[in-house]
Design a protein around this motif. Structure first.
Motif, PDB file in Angstrom:
ATOM      1  N   THR A 133      20.099  22.999 -22.335  1.00  0.00           N
ATOM      2  CA  THR A 133      21.376  23.543 -22.673  1.00  0.00           C
ATOM      3  C   THR A 133      21.622  24.711 -21.932  1.00  0.00           C
ATOM      4  O   THR A 133      20.666  25.657 -21.780  1.00  0.00           O
ATOM      5  CB  THR A 133      21.169  23.984 -24.095  1.00  0.00           C
ATOM      6  N   SER A 153      25.497  11.324 -20.118  1.00  0.00           N
ATOM      7  CA  SER A 153      26.862  12.225 -19.508  1.00  0.00           C
ATOM      8  C   SER A 153      26.495  13.495 -20.083  1.00  0.00           C
ATOM      9  O   SER A 153      25.756  13.851 -21.086  1.00  0.00           O
ATOM     10  CB  SER A 153      27.831  11.611 -19.744  1.00  0.00           C
ATOM     11  N   ALA A 154      26.543  14.319 -19.072  1.00  0.00           N
ATOM     12  CA  ALA A 154      26.419  16.098 -19.285  1.00  0.00           C
ATOM     13  C   ALA A 154      27.709  16.594 -20.204  1.00  0.00           C
ATOM     14  O   ALA A 154      28.296  17.312 -19.925  1.00  0.00           O
ATOM     15  CB  ALA A 154      26.611  16.991 -18.239  1.00  0.00           C
ATOM     16  N   THR A 155      27.608  16.012 -21.582  1.00  0.00           N
ATOM     17  CA  THR A 155      28.670  16.444 -22.440  1.00  0.00           C
ATOM     18  C   THR A 155      27.903  16.820 -23.880  1.00  0.00           C
ATOM     19  O   THR A 155      26.788  16.281 -24.026  1.00  0.00           O
ATOM     20  CB  THR A 155      29.513  15.303 -22.620  1.00  0.00           C
ATOM     21  N   TRP A 156      28.600  17.745 -24.553  1.00  0.00           N
ATOM     22  CA  TRP A 156      27.889  18.164 -26.005  1.00  0.00           C
ATOM     23  C   TRP A 156      28.613  17.326 -27.007  1.00  0.00           C
ATOM     24  O   TRP A 156      29.898  17.276 -27.035  1.00  0.00           O
ATOM     25  CB  TRP A 156      28.101  19.659 -25.890  1.00  0.00           C
ATOM     26  N   PRO A 158      24.971  15.878 -26.615  1.00  0.00           N
ATOM     27  CA  PRO A 158      24.450  14.545 -25.707  1.00  0.00           C
ATOM     28  C   PRO A 158      24.053  13.325 -26.414  1.00  0.00           C
ATOM     29  O   PRO A 158      24.041  13.268 -27.587  1.00  0.00           O
ATOM     30  CB  PRO A 158      22.873  15.240 -25.065  1.00  0.00           C
ATOM     31  N   LYS A 159      24.298  12.260 -25.657  1.00  0.00           N
ATOM     32  CA  LYS A 159      23.933  10.759 -26.095  1.00  0.00           C
ATOM     33  C   LYS A 159      23.158  10.001 -25.500  1.00  0.00           C
ATOM     34  O   LYS A 159      23.405  10.471 -24.121  1.00  0.00           O
ATOM     35  CB  LYS A 159      25.385  10.220 -26.527  1.00  0.00           C
ATOM     36  N   LYS A 229      30.321  29.074 -26.926  1.00  0.00           N
ATOM     37  CA  LYS A 229      30.359  27.991 -25.988  1.00  0.00           C
ATOM     38  C   LYS A 229      29.036  27.291 -25.751  1.00  0.00           C
ATOM     39  O   LYS A 229      28.255  28.109 -25.425  1.00  0.00           O
ATOM     40  CB  LYS A 229      31.106  28.352 -24.776  1.00  0.00           C
ATOM     41  N   GLU A 231      26.964  24.216 -23.071  1.00  0.00           N
ATOM     42  CA  GLU A 231      27.039  23.559 -22.043  1.00  0.00           C
ATOM     43  C   GLU A 231      25.779  22.473 -21.628  1.00  0.00           C
ATOM     44  O   GLU A 231      24.850  23.224 -21.955  1.00  0.00           O
ATOM     45  CB  GLU A 231      27.513  23.773 -20.898  1.00  0.00           C
TER      46      GLU A 231
END
Length: 236
Positions: A133, A153-156, A158-159, A229, A231
């Motif tokens: 993070t 993928s690098a998204t919040w 994460p999955k 925020k 990321e």
């Protein structure tokens, strides 16, 4: 004589059946022991990386190696700073069993150009299993996820790919979940919300209805005066 032969065939059949059952049991035991061994290795690697990050933060006003003002497009870039600051000299901890990302152990180049980083070979593309993070500090909430296995993928939030559990592909999960290290340095195996799916988050807490990443975000946002925020720094 015929009865004796028939009885012998029955005994033989039962013997083969017993052997097959014992083989199946032995395989399951071996598989379980192998998984536990792999999980132990992965958990140890996660702990060692977090320890190195805490050492870095103690020398850098509480910031981690991805801090603002630095070039950290991925977790690989951030982790390389741990070598540049001579906190680490072994990149093998950035690997993980059953991962497509495997460090080669080479971190430095003795023949480098002036003004180049001596450690540019550390945690290069394809050599780091762990995501993180971004923009946390050692003073951030201890319950915030800091380090975890690379997601799809690098998204919040994460999955991970539950359908590819224990297969060496990006975003793969373990059959029992995902290894997550928190900002308080604790490391645990967190279960996924489902055993099936190509993009699955962690299992929500039955009391709050929120999974670990979502709960940590809500807590941090509530405690912040400014818009919070977050990321994910993924792997390359």
């Amino acid at each position: 004589m015929d009865k004796k032969k028939r009885f012998t065939k029955v005994e033989l059949g039962l013997g083969i059946l017993a052997l097959l059952l014992l083989t199946a049991i032995a395989y399951k035991v071996f598989e379980s022991l192998n998984e536990r061994n792999n999980l132990a290795k992965a958990t140890l690697n996660c702990r060692q990386i977090i320890t190195a990050m805490r050492i870095y933060s103690s020398d850098c006003s509480g910031t981690y190696p991805d801090a603002r003002g630095t070039v950290s497009k991925t977790a690989n870039h951030a982790f390389r700073k741990l070598f540049e600051e001579q906190i680490l000299d072994n990149e093998m901890i950035f690997g993980c069993p059953l991962s497509p990302f495997a460090p080669d152990g080479v971190i430095a180049d003795s023949h480098i150009e002036p003004n180049s980083s001596k450690f540019y070979k550390a945690v290069q593309a394809g050599e780091n299993h762990w995501a993180m993070t971004a923009e946390l500090e050692d003073s951030s909430s201890g319950s915030f996820p800091l380090l975890y296995e690379n997601p799809v993928s690098a998204t919040w939030p994460p999955k991970w790919n539950a359908d590819m559990s224990e297969n060496p592909v990006r975003g793969r999960a373990w059959k029992s979940g995902i290894i997550v290290g928190l900002n308080d340095s604790s490391v645990s195996l967190e279960p996924l919300a489902s055993a099936h799916g190509a993009a699955v988050g962690l299992r929500p807490d039955p009391e709050t209805g929120k999974a670990l990443f979502e709960a940590a975000f809500d807590e941090a946002e509530a405690a912040s005066d400014d818009p919070f925020k977050v990321e994910v720094l993924g792997v390359e």
